[in-house]
Design an enzyme around this catalytic site. Structure first.
Site, PDB file in Angstrom:
ATOM      1  N   ARG A 192       0.852  -1.177   0.000  1.00 13.80           N
ATOM      2  CA  ARG A 192       0.000   0.000   0.000  1.00 13.80           C
ATOM      3  C   ARG A 192       0.895   1.237   0.000  1.00 13.80           C
ATOM      4  O   ARG A 192       2.003   1.216   0.547  1.00 13.80           O
ATOM      5  CB  ARG A 192      -0.910   0.021   1.227  1.00 13.80           C
ATOM      6  CG  ARG A 192      -1.872  -1.168   1.320  1.00 13.80           C
ATOM      7  CD  ARG A 192      -2.712  -1.076   2.576  1.00 13.80           C
ATOM      8  NE  ARG A 192      -3.662  -2.191   2.661  1.00 13.80           N
ATOM      9  CZ  ARG A 192      -3.440  -3.324   3.325  1.00 13.80           C
ATOM     10  NH1 ARG A 192      -2.279  -3.481   3.965  1.00 13.80           N
ATOM     11  NH2 ARG A 192      -4.351  -4.280   3.367  1.00 13.80           N
TER      12      ARG A 192
ATOM     13  N   LYS B 207      -2.736  -1.470   7.880  1.00 11.55           N
ATOM     14  CA  LYS B 207      -4.190  -1.515   7.964  1.00 11.55           C
ATOM     15  C   LYS B 207      -4.613  -2.604   8.952  1.00 11.55           C
ATOM     16  O   LYS B 207      -4.055  -3.697   8.956  1.00 11.55           O
ATOM     17  CB  LYS B 207      -4.771  -1.807   6.573  1.00 11.55           C
ATOM     18  CG  LYS B 207      -6.242  -1.464   6.427  1.00 11.55           C
ATOM     19  CD  LYS B 207      -6.673  -1.594   4.980  1.00 11.55           C
ATOM     20  CE  LYS B 207      -8.119  -1.197   4.794  1.00 11.55           C
ATOM     21  NZ  LYS B 207      -8.554  -1.337   3.381  1.00 11.55           N
TER      22      LYS B 207
ATOM     23  N   HIS C 153      -2.927   3.070  -6.633  1.00 10.04           N
ATOM     24  CA  HIS C 153      -3.360   1.817  -6.013  1.00 10.04           C
ATOM     25  C   HIS C 153      -3.473   0.693  -7.038  1.00 10.04           C
ATOM     26  O   HIS C 153      -3.438  -0.482  -6.680  1.00 10.04           O
ATOM     27  CB  HIS C 153      -4.705   2.019  -5.311  1.00 10.04           C
ATOM     28  CG  HIS C 153      -5.032   0.942  -4.309  1.00 10.04           C
ATOM     29  ND1 HIS C 153      -4.306   0.745  -3.155  1.00 10.04           N
ATOM     30  CD2 HIS C 153      -5.993  -0.012  -4.309  1.00 10.04           C
ATOM     31  CE1 HIS C 153      -4.808  -0.271  -2.486  1.00 10.04           C
ATOM     32  NE2 HIS C 153      -5.825  -0.756  -3.153  1.00 10.04           N
TER      33      HIS C 153
ATOM     34  N   ARG D 197      -0.865  -2.000  -7.000  1.00 10.12           N
ATOM     35  CA  ARG D 197      -1.114  -3.120  -6.081  1.00 10.12           C
ATOM     36  C   ARG D 197      -2.001  -4.162  -6.755  1.00 10.12           C
ATOM     37  O   ARG D 197      -1.751  -5.365  -6.671  1.00 10.12           O
ATOM     38  CB  ARG D 197      -1.776  -2.581  -4.816  1.00 10.12           C
ATOM     39  CG  ARG D 197      -2.147  -3.618  -3.750  1.00 10.12           C
ATOM     40  CD  ARG D 197      -2.589  -2.885  -2.489  1.00 10.12           C
ATOM     41  NE  ARG D 197      -3.263  -3.726  -1.524  1.00 10.12           N
ATOM     42  CZ  ARG D 197      -2.651  -4.444  -0.578  1.00 10.12           C
ATOM     43  NH1 ARG D 197      -1.336  -4.429  -0.522  1.00 10.12           N
ATOM     44  NH2 ARG D 197      -3.339  -5.156   0.286  1.00 10.12           N
TER      45      ARG D 197
ATOM     46  N   HIS E  75      -4.033  -8.669   3.589  1.00  8.82           N
ATOM     47  CA  HIS E  75      -5.496  -8.687   3.646  1.00  8.82           C
ATOM     48  C   HIS E  75      -5.960  -9.301   4.962  1.00  8.82           C
ATOM     49  O   HIS E  75      -5.377 -10.277   5.450  1.00  8.82           O
ATOM     50  CB  HIS E  75      -6.066  -9.511   2.483  1.00  8.82           C
ATOM     51  CG  HIS E  75      -6.025  -8.784   1.176  1.00  8.82           C
ATOM     52  ND1 HIS E  75      -6.135  -9.421  -0.044  1.00  8.82           N
ATOM     53  CD2 HIS E  75      -5.883  -7.461   0.888  1.00  8.82           C
ATOM     54  CE1 HIS E  75      -6.067  -8.527  -1.012  1.00  8.82           C
ATOM     55  NE2 HIS E  75      -5.908  -7.336  -0.476  1.00  8.82           N
TER      56      HIS E  75
ATOM     57  N   TYR F  79      -9.588 -10.804  -6.902  1.00  5.51           N
ATOM     58  CA  TYR F  79      -8.700 -10.586  -8.049  1.00  5.51           C
ATOM     59  C   TYR F  79      -8.928 -11.595  -9.171  1.00  5.51           C
ATOM     60  O   TYR F  79      -8.472 -11.377 -10.297  1.00  5.51           O
ATOM     61  CB  TYR F  79      -7.236 -10.608  -7.596  1.00  5.51           C
ATOM     62  CG  TYR F  79      -6.846  -9.367  -6.841  1.00  5.51           C
ATOM     63  CD1 TYR F  79      -6.740  -8.151  -7.493  1.00  5.51           C
ATOM     64  CD2 TYR F  79      -6.613  -9.400  -5.472  1.00  5.51           C
ATOM     65  CE1 TYR F  79      -6.395  -7.000  -6.811  1.00  5.51           C
ATOM     66  CE2 TYR F  79      -6.263  -8.259  -4.778  1.00  5.51           C
ATOM     67  CZ  TYR F  79      -6.159  -7.059  -5.454  1.00  5.51           C
ATOM     68  OH  TYR F  79      -5.826  -5.914  -4.763  1.00  5.51           O
TER      69      TYR F  79
END
Length: 312
Positions: free
Chosen positions: A144, A169, A246, A249, A280, A289
């Site tokens: 990130r 995160k 982003h 990523r 995640h 994805y």
């Protein structure tokens, strides 16, 4: 009403203990408690929650839905202590956020972005090199933006080739192994950085700082990236939106899955590895994805066909 505020304090402590930051949620919930005090109410009801959530009246429905979601989660917690608590139904102010379709940069576009960044006009000799290195690092690690900008020098071990991401995160930390070519590039950058900052008295601890040695603000980096994107033709001067940072990523995750699929690997077995690497909290975010590329969609369809023994 102090009892409700006590419950709120305990609720926030509980969820933060599970890794949630709840910065915006805390503001909402404190405001909601004040609203209940104004109404003279001691029990949370769906009617009160709805009235509060739909303010201001000129806000977007998505804002209303987000506010009600925060109250709904709090109400589930309160229900265990106050049986009269009403949990607002999920059909009230329904909203399903839409993901932006990711832009999958080509290898040539990434090289062009990095090269253009080297020519960014700046009074700080280090800035163009920092922007170029950041773009490359995001592309090959899927980190990130905030994680890369927050790295301290001690977090980047160029001897073992491992980056330590701390408190990202959901307050999670993880290790990010690097390819030898990435290690070489970071060593070259670090040497250049140290020369540029040799006379800088306010040199901070950050691995990828500004030319003044302080932390690179996310907003600054976005502005620099937008300028570089226009230079290479990914955006026009009139475009307010376009390929995003982003998306680097997204590109990393998609390319990793494609590589596994083309090598005949079992993506399902490898998915937890990718999920952990990306940081995640929910593996469902990683499975998303599979819908980012036609080839991966085909893989998902064949997987279903094998599972059910026929056409999906």
């Amino acid at each position: 009403m102090s009892a409700l505020r006590d419950r709120l304090r305990d609720y926030l402590a509980l969820r933060r203990g599970l890794g949630f930051r709840l910065v915006e949620a805390e503001c909402y919930l404190v405001n909601f408690c004040a609203f209940m005090e104004q109404q003279g109410a001691t029990v949370l009801t769906s009617s009160l929650a709805l009235r509060w959530a739909m303010t201001p009246s000129n806000a977007r429905p998505t804002t209303w839905a987000g506010r009600l979601t925060v109250i709904r989660q709090f109400a589930r917690y309160l229900k265990g202590f106050e049986p009269a608590t009403e949990i607002p139904g999920t059909r009230l102010l329904p909203f399903r956020p839409k993901r932006c379709q990711p832009y999958l940069y080509s290898e040539e576009e990434i090289k062009a972005l990095m090269a253009a960044a080297q020519s960014l006009p700046s009074r700080q000799a280090l800035k163009p090199h920092t922007v170029s290195t950041l773009i490359g690092l995001l592309a090959v690690t899927g980190m990130r933006v905030s994680e890369a900008l927050s790295m301290h020098r001690q977090d980047v071990d160029l001897e073992t080739g491992v980056i330590t991401i701390r408190g990202s995160k959901f307050s999670k930390s993880r290790l990010v192994p690097l390819h030898p070519s990435t290690v070489r590039a970071l060593k070259e950058y670090a040497a250049r950085r140290d020369v540029c900052l040799a006379r800088c008295r306010s040199c901070g601890p950050y691995f990828l700082p500004t030319g003044r040695g302080v932390k690179f603000a996310v907003s600054q980096f976005h502005l620099a990236f937008d300028a570089v994107s226009r230079t290479v033709g990914l955006r026009t001067p009139q475009m307010r939106r376009g390929p995003r940072l982003h998306d680097l990523r997204h590109r990393f995750a998609t390319e990793t899955l494609l590589r596994w699929s083309r090598a005949g690997g079992q993506i399902e077995r490898e998915m937890p590895t990718l999920s952990t690497y990306l940081g995640h909290s929910n593996i469902a975010d990683t499975y998303w994805y599979l819908s980012a590329h036609p080839e991966l969609l085909k893989h998902a369809a064949l997987r279903l066909e094998r599972r059910w023994g026929g056409s999906p």
